[in-house]
Write a protein that holds these residues in place. Structure first.
Motif, PDB file in Angstrom:
ATOM      1  N   LEU A   1      -6.976  -0.281   2.846  1.00  0.00           N
ATOM      2  CA  LEU A   1      -6.142   0.680   2.106  1.00  0.00           C
ATOM      3  C   LEU A   1      -6.931   1.519   1.106  1.00  0.00           C
ATOM      4  CD1 LEU A   1      -3.143  -1.728   1.275  1.00  0.00           C
ATOM      5  CD2 LEU A   1      -3.341  -0.181   3.229  1.00  0.00           C
ATOM      6  N   ILE A   2      -8.181   1.118   0.817  1.00  0.00           N
ATOM      7  CA  ILE A   2      -8.932   1.706  -0.309  1.00  0.00           C
ATOM      8  C   ILE A   2      -9.040   3.218  -0.225  1.00  0.00           C
ATOM      9  CG2 ILE A   2     -11.229   1.860  -1.396  1.00  0.00           C
ATOM     10  CD1 ILE A   2     -11.561  -1.132  -0.768  1.00  0.00           C
ATOM     11  N   ASN A   3      -9.317   3.750   0.955  1.00  0.00           N
ATOM     12  CA  ASN A   3      -9.624   5.186   1.060  1.00  0.00           C
ATOM     13  C   ASN A   3      -8.454   6.040   1.524  1.00  0.00           C
ATOM     14  OD1 ASN A   3     -12.439   5.112   0.238  1.00  0.00           O
ATOM     15  ND2 ASN A   3     -12.804   3.976   2.140  1.00  0.00           N
ATOM     16  N   LEU A   4      -7.251   5.469   1.482  1.00  0.00           N
ATOM     17  CA  LEU A   4      -6.086   6.248   1.896  1.00  0.00           C
ATOM     18  C   LEU A   4      -5.697   7.271   0.834  1.00  0.00           C
ATOM     19  CD1 LEU A   4      -3.703   3.554   3.473  1.00  0.00           C
ATOM     20  CD2 LEU A   4      -5.465   4.934   4.593  1.00  0.00           C
ATOM     21  N   SER A   5      -5.124   8.396   1.286  1.00  0.00           N
ATOM     22  CA  SER A   5      -4.545   9.367   0.352  1.00  0.00           C
ATOM     23  C   SER A   5      -3.286   8.761  -0.254  1.00  0.00           C
ATOM     24  CB  SER A   5      -4.185  10.660   1.085  1.00  0.00           C
ATOM     25  OG  SER A   5      -3.076  10.434   1.953  1.00  0.00           O
ATOM     26  N   TYR A   6      -2.758   9.421  -1.280  1.00  0.00           N
ATOM     27  CA  TYR A   6      -1.544   8.886  -1.912  1.00  0.00           C
ATOM     28  C   TYR A   6      -0.397   8.809  -0.911  1.00  0.00           C
ATOM     29  CZ  TYR A   6       1.803   7.594  -5.435  1.00  0.00           C
ATOM     30  OH  TYR A   6       2.738   6.895  -6.147  1.00  0.00           O
ATOM     31  N   LYS A   7      -0.234   9.851  -0.106  1.00  0.00           N
ATOM     32  CA  LYS A   7       0.855   9.854   0.880  1.00  0.00           C
ATOM     33  C   LYS A   7       0.677   8.733   1.897  1.00  0.00           C
ATOM     34  CE  LYS A   7       1.632  14.865   0.816  1.00  0.00           C
ATOM     35  NZ  LYS A   7       1.599  16.079   1.657  1.00  0.00           N
ATOM     36  N   GLU A   8      -0.546   8.555   2.376  1.00  0.00           N
ATOM     37  CA  GLU A   8      -0.806   7.513   3.378  1.00  0.00           C
ATOM     38  C   GLU A   8      -0.540   6.123   2.802  1.00  0.00           C
ATOM     39  OE1 GLU A   8      -4.386   9.846   5.837  1.00  0.00           O
ATOM     40  OE2 GLU A   8      -4.861   8.597   4.090  1.00  0.00           O
ATOM     41  N   LEU A   9      -0.983   5.916   1.563  1.00  0.00           N
ATOM     42  CA  LEU A   9      -0.764   4.622   0.920  1.00  0.00           C
ATOM     43  C   LEU A   9       0.727   4.371   0.699  1.00  0.00           C
ATOM     44  CD1 LEU A   9      -2.021   2.095  -0.385  1.00  0.00           C
ATOM     45  CD2 LEU A   9      -2.103   3.361  -2.552  1.00  0.00           C
ATOM     46  N   CYS A  10       1.431   5.403   0.295  1.00  0.00           N
ATOM     47  CA  CYS A  10       2.880   5.298   0.083  1.00  0.00           C
ATOM     48  C   CYS A  10       3.564   4.841   1.371  1.00  0.00           C
ATOM     49  CB  CYS A  10       3.430   6.652  -0.375  1.00  0.00           C
ATOM     50  SG  CYS A  10       5.170   6.608  -0.844  1.00  0.00           S
ATOM     51  N   PHE A  11       3.170   5.427   2.481  1.00  0.00           N
ATOM     52  CA  PHE A  11       3.757   5.038   3.772  1.00  0.00           C
ATOM     53  C   PHE A  11       3.454   3.577   4.099  1.00  0.00           C
ATOM     54  CE2 PHE A  11       3.181   4.342   8.337  1.00  0.00           C
ATOM     55  CZ  PHE A  11       4.486   4.533   8.757  1.00  0.00           C
TER      56      PHE A  11
ATOM     57  N   GLY B   1      15.719   1.871  -4.368  1.00  0.00           N
ATOM     58  CA  GLY B   1      15.044   3.058  -3.840  1.00  0.00           C
ATOM     59  C   GLY B   1      14.283   3.830  -4.903  1.00  0.00           C
ATOM     60  N   ARG B   2      14.596   3.591  -6.158  1.00  0.00           N
ATOM     61  CA  ARG B   2      13.859   4.180  -7.280  1.00  0.00           C
ATOM     62  C   ARG B   2      12.662   3.320  -7.619  1.00  0.00           C
ATOM     63  NH1 ARG B   2      14.816   6.193 -12.394  1.00  0.00           N
ATOM     64  NH2 ARG B   2      13.008   5.076 -13.153  1.00  0.00           N
ATOM     65  N   LEU B   3      12.832   2.010  -7.496  1.00  0.00           N
ATOM     66  CA  LEU B   3      11.800   1.080  -7.949  1.00  0.00           C
ATOM     67  C   LEU B   3      10.618   0.986  -6.980  1.00  0.00           C
ATOM     68  CD1 LEU B   3      11.055  -1.036 -10.125  1.00  0.00           C
ATOM     69  CD2 LEU B   3      12.268  -2.727  -8.739  1.00  0.00           C
ATOM     70  N   LEU B   4      10.903   0.896  -5.693  1.00  0.00           N
ATOM     71  CA  LEU B   4       9.831   0.651  -4.719  1.00  0.00           C
ATOM     72  C   LEU B   4       8.743   1.725  -4.714  1.00  0.00           C
ATOM     73  CD1 LEU B   4      11.891  -0.781  -1.714  1.00  0.00           C
ATOM     74  CD2 LEU B   4      10.470  -2.043  -3.357  1.00  0.00           C
ATOM     75  N   PRO B   5       9.067   3.035  -4.811  1.00  0.00           N
ATOM     76  CA  PRO B   5       7.984   4.022  -4.841  1.00  0.00           C
ATOM     77  C   PRO B   5       7.054   3.877  -6.044  1.00  0.00           C
ATOM     78  CG  PRO B   5      10.057   5.080  -4.262  1.00  0.00           C
ATOM     79  CD  PRO B   5      10.387   3.683  -4.701  1.00  0.00           C
ATOM     80  N   GLN B   6       7.531   3.223  -7.108  1.00  0.00           N
ATOM     81  CA  GLN B   6       6.697   3.037  -8.288  1.00  0.00           C
ATOM     82  C   GLN B   6       5.613   1.984  -8.065  1.00  0.00           C
ATOM     83  OE1 GLN B   6      10.556   3.138 -10.963  1.00  0.00           O
ATOM     84  NE2 GLN B   6       8.785   3.312 -12.277  1.00  0.00           N
ATOM     85  N   VAL B   7       5.812   1.103  -7.103  1.00  0.00           N
ATOM     86  CA  VAL B   7       4.804   0.091  -6.787  1.00  0.00           C
ATOM     87  C   VAL B   7       3.515   0.758  -6.307  1.00  0.00           C
ATOM     88  CG1 VAL B   7       4.252  -1.837  -5.233  1.00  0.00           C
ATOM     89  CG2 VAL B   7       6.555  -1.646  -6.221  1.00  0.00           C
ATOM     90  N   VAL B   8       3.676   1.886  -5.610  1.00  0.00           N
ATOM     91  CA  VAL B   8       2.543   2.527  -4.931  1.00  0.00           C
ATOM     92  C   VAL B   8       1.445   2.928  -5.906  1.00  0.00           C
ATOM     93  CG1 VAL B   8       1.847   4.443  -3.423  1.00  0.00           C
ATOM     94  CG2 VAL B   8       4.095   3.353  -3.119  1.00  0.00           C
ATOM     95  N   TYR B   9       1.813   3.480  -7.075  1.00  0.00           N
ATOM     96  CA  TYR B   9       0.754   4.016  -7.931  1.00  0.00           C
ATOM     97  C   TYR B   9      -0.088   2.944  -8.609  1.00  0.00           C
ATOM     98  CZ  TYR B   9       4.706   4.396 -11.392  1.00  0.00           C
ATOM     99  OH  TYR B   9       5.809   4.203 -12.203  1.00  0.00           O
ATOM    100  N   TYR B  10       0.398   1.726  -8.669  1.00  0.00           N
ATOM    101  CA  TYR B  10      -0.459   0.646  -9.188  1.00  0.00           C
ATOM    102  C   TYR B  10      -1.559   0.308  -8.184  1.00  0.00           C
ATOM    103  CZ  TYR B  10       2.815   0.249 -12.996  1.00  0.00           C
ATOM    104  OH  TYR B  10       3.580   0.535 -14.110  1.00  0.00           O
TER     105      TYR B  10
END
Length: 493
Positions: A45-55, A230-239
C-alpha cells in the motif's frame, strides 16, 4: 462485511443500508462486525495515491459496492475541489510533523469524508431501491455543517437540514453556512449550544412517532455527522496515508510505530485513528487533545465521563462539546463488544449526566492518553509556531500542538508523532491574529483576513475570500426545543 449496533440488538446490515440509516433502530451507532487486518499487506500500500488507498481500505468495509461504484464515488470526491494533489499532505515543521486536513472546499478536515459520503449515500439509495426522499439531519459545532451542505447540495432525492448554535461558531463558519447555495439545503441557527443541537437531533432520530409522520410524507431521516458510519470510514484512510508518506520521505521505516495527536470534540476523528490501529497500522499512542472543555481528558485520566459542568465558549469552537457521541463506539470496543454494558453506561449518562468505567475496561484504554490546552496555551502556541518556524496554524491545531508539548514534557516519549491539523487558520482569523498580537479590534472580519494575509505572507483560501460578496440565503432561527417544528415547516408536513 456487516455492521451491528453498539447497543447489542444483534441486527446485522450491509454497508449501504448502514449509511442510509445513520443511527441504529435501538439508538446505537453502527460498527463493523470485525476489523480487516492489513498488517501483512502494508508493503503493497505504501506507494498508492490517495484515491487508490481509499479504494483499497473502503472496499474491505463496503463490499456490497462494486469496484466501479466505489471508484466512481472516490474519483468524483477527490478531484480539483482540493488545492493539492496529495489531498492530505504531511509536512515537516522543525522536528514536528503536521497532517494538513484542510485543503478541501470548506478548509476543514470534515471535507475529506463529506466530499465522499454524499456520493456513497446517493449510490446506496439506488442500490437499496429507496423510493422516499432522504432528509440529512445534522447538528454542527461549525465545520461539519458547511462541509455537509457543500457535499450534499443539489443531489437528487436528498434534502439537508443543518442546525448550528447561534453564538457557538466563528464568524467565518457562520457565513459559510448562511451563504450556502443549493435548492435542497436548509440552515437553522438555534438558541443554545452544540450539545443542545446534537441532543435534539438525536432525539428526533429516536422519536418513532415523528419518523412515522415523515415516512407517511415520503421522507426518511439520515445523518451526516460522524455518528454515520459512512462519515467515519473515509477518515480512516488519511491515517494510513500519513504513515506511508513518512515512509516515502524516509522519516520512518516500515514497521516503526508512530503517535497521532488529535484535537478532539465529538471523538470521531481520533476514533478513525483508533480504527486504523485496529486494522494493523503501527500506532503507539493516540493523544486526545481537548480545549478547556476537557471532559475527555478527565475520562482518559480517571475513567469517569461527567458532562455535569459548565460549557466554555473558546477560540476553538468546533471542540466546545461536552457530549462526545463517538466515544460510544470506543466503549463498545474496550468493553469487549458488550452491548449490554454500553447500554448501561449511556443510560447513566442520559439520566445522571455521567458514567464511570470499571478497572477491567479502563485497562483496555492503554492506547490513549488525554491532554488539554488552556486558552492561554492556544494563543502562545500559534505565536510560537509562527515566530519560530514561519508556519501558521489555527486554534484547534494549536490545542493539539500545545497538548503535545505537555505530553513530551511528561513522558519524554521520542516516538515520531503526527499533529493532526484540522482547519485553515483563516476560518478563525480574528483569534489567530490576536495570538500574533497583530489584531485591531476595530477591524471587521474581512479586514482581519486581509491583515492576517499581509502580516504572515500567506494566501487567503479562495472559498473564504468569496464570502465577502456572497449573499446571505439562510436566516432561520429556532429555540432548542423547537427543532422538530422547524423540520416540519421546512418539509411542509
Amino acid at each position: 462485511m456487516y455492521f451491528i449496533s453498539t447497543r447489542g440488538n444483534n441486527k446485522k446490515v450491509i454497508g449501504s443500508k448502514a449509511i442510509i440509516d445513520g443511527l441504529c433502530d435501538d439508538g446505537g451507532l453502527y460498527v463493523p462486525i470485525y476489523f480487516p487486518n492489513l498488517k501483512d499487506k502494508l508493503t503493497d500500500l505504501i506507494n498508492l495515491s490517495y484515491k487508490e488507498l481509499c479504494f483499497e481500505i473502503l472496499k474491505l468495509f463496503l463490499d456490497d459496492f462494486s469496484k466501479e461504484e466505489l471508484m466512481d464515488c472516490i474519483n468524483k470526491a477527490y478531484d480539483d475541489k482540493f488545492d493539492c494533489k496529495e489531498i492530505v499532505p504531511t509536512v515537516k515543521i522543525g522536528n514536528n510533523y503536521f497532517l494538513e486536513l484542510y485543503h478541501g472546499p470548506t478548509c476543514a478536515f470534515k471535507d475529506i469524508a463529506l466530499t465522499l459520503m454524499p456520493l456513497l449515500l446517493e449510490k446506496s439509495i439506488q442500490k437499496n431501491n429507496i423510493k422516499k426522499d432522504i432528509v440529512i439531519l445534522t447538528a454542527t459545532s461549525g465545520d461539519t455543517g458547511k462541509a455537509a451542505l457543500e457535499g450534499f447540495k443539489n443531489l437528487d432525492k436528498i434534502k439537508i437540514i443543518v442546525f448550528f448554535p447561534e453564538d457557538g461558531v466563528s464568524t467565518i463558519q457562520k457565513l459559510q453556512m448562511k451563504t450556502q447555495e443549493g435548492n435542497n439545503a436548509f440552515v437553522v441557527s438555534i438558541n443554545g449550544n452544540f450539545d443542545d443541537a446534537q441532543s435534539a437531533v438525536k432525539n428526533t432520530f429516536n422519536d418513532k412517532n415523528f419518523n412515522k409522520l415523515l415516512k407517511e410524507n415520503r421522507y426518511i431521516l439520515s445523518s451526516a455527522n460522524s455518528i454515520n458510519i459512512g462519515r467515519l470510514l473515509p477518515q480512516v484512510v488519511y491515517y494510513f496515508y500519513s504513515y506511508f508518506e513518512l515512509i516515502r520521505n524516509k522519516n520512518i521505516n516500515l514497521g516503526d510505530k508512530i503517535n497521532f495527536i488529535v484535537p478532539t470534540g465529538n471523538f470521531g476523528n481520533i476514533l478513525a485513528a483508533y480504527y486504523s490501529k485496529q486494522m494493523g497500522l503501527p500506532v503507539n499512542k493516540l493523544i486526545c487533545a481537548s480545549n478547556e472543555n476537557n471532559v475527555l481528558y478527565d475520562f482518559f485520566t480517571t475513567g469517569k465521563y461527567d458532562k455535569n459542568r459548565k460549557l466554555h465558549l473558546t477560540t476553538s469552537p468546533s471542540m466546545d462539546i461536552l457530549i462526545s457521541s463517538n466515544l460510544e463506539r470506543l466503549l463498545f470496543e474496550i468493553s469487549n463488544r458488550n452491548g449490554k454494558k454500553v447500554n448501561e453506561l449511556i443510560n447513566s449518562l442520559n439520566t445522571k449526566g455521567f458514567y464511570e468505567i470499571d478497572k477491567n475496561i479502563k485497562n483496555n484504554l492503554s492506547s490513549f492518553i488525554g491532554e488539554y490546552a488552556t486558552e492561554k496555551d492556544v494563543k502562545e502556541g500559534i505565536n510560537k509556531v509562527f515566530n519560530k518556524y514561519n508556519y501558521l496554524i489555527d486554534t484547534h491545531t494549536s490545542v493539539a500542538y500545545t497538548s503535545y508539548e505537555k505530553y513530551l514534557k511528561n513522558t519524554n516519549d521520542n516516538t515520531t508523532t503526527v499533529i493532526v491539523s484540522t482547519a485553515s487558520p483563516y476560518k478563525f482569523a480574528k483569534d489567530v491574529l490576536n495570538s500574533l498580537d497583530k489584531n485591531d479590534n476595530s477591524l471587521d472580519e474581512f479586514h482581519i483576513l486581509n491583515k492576517l494575509s499581509k502580516e504572515t505572507n500567506t494566501q487567503i483560501p479562495l472559498s473564504i475570500k468569496k464570502l465577502q460578496t456572497a449573499k446571505v440565503l439562510h436566516n432561520r432561527n429556532c429555540e432548542k426545543n423547537q427543532i422538530k417544528k422547524e423540520i416540519k415547516n421546512i418539509l411542509k408536513v
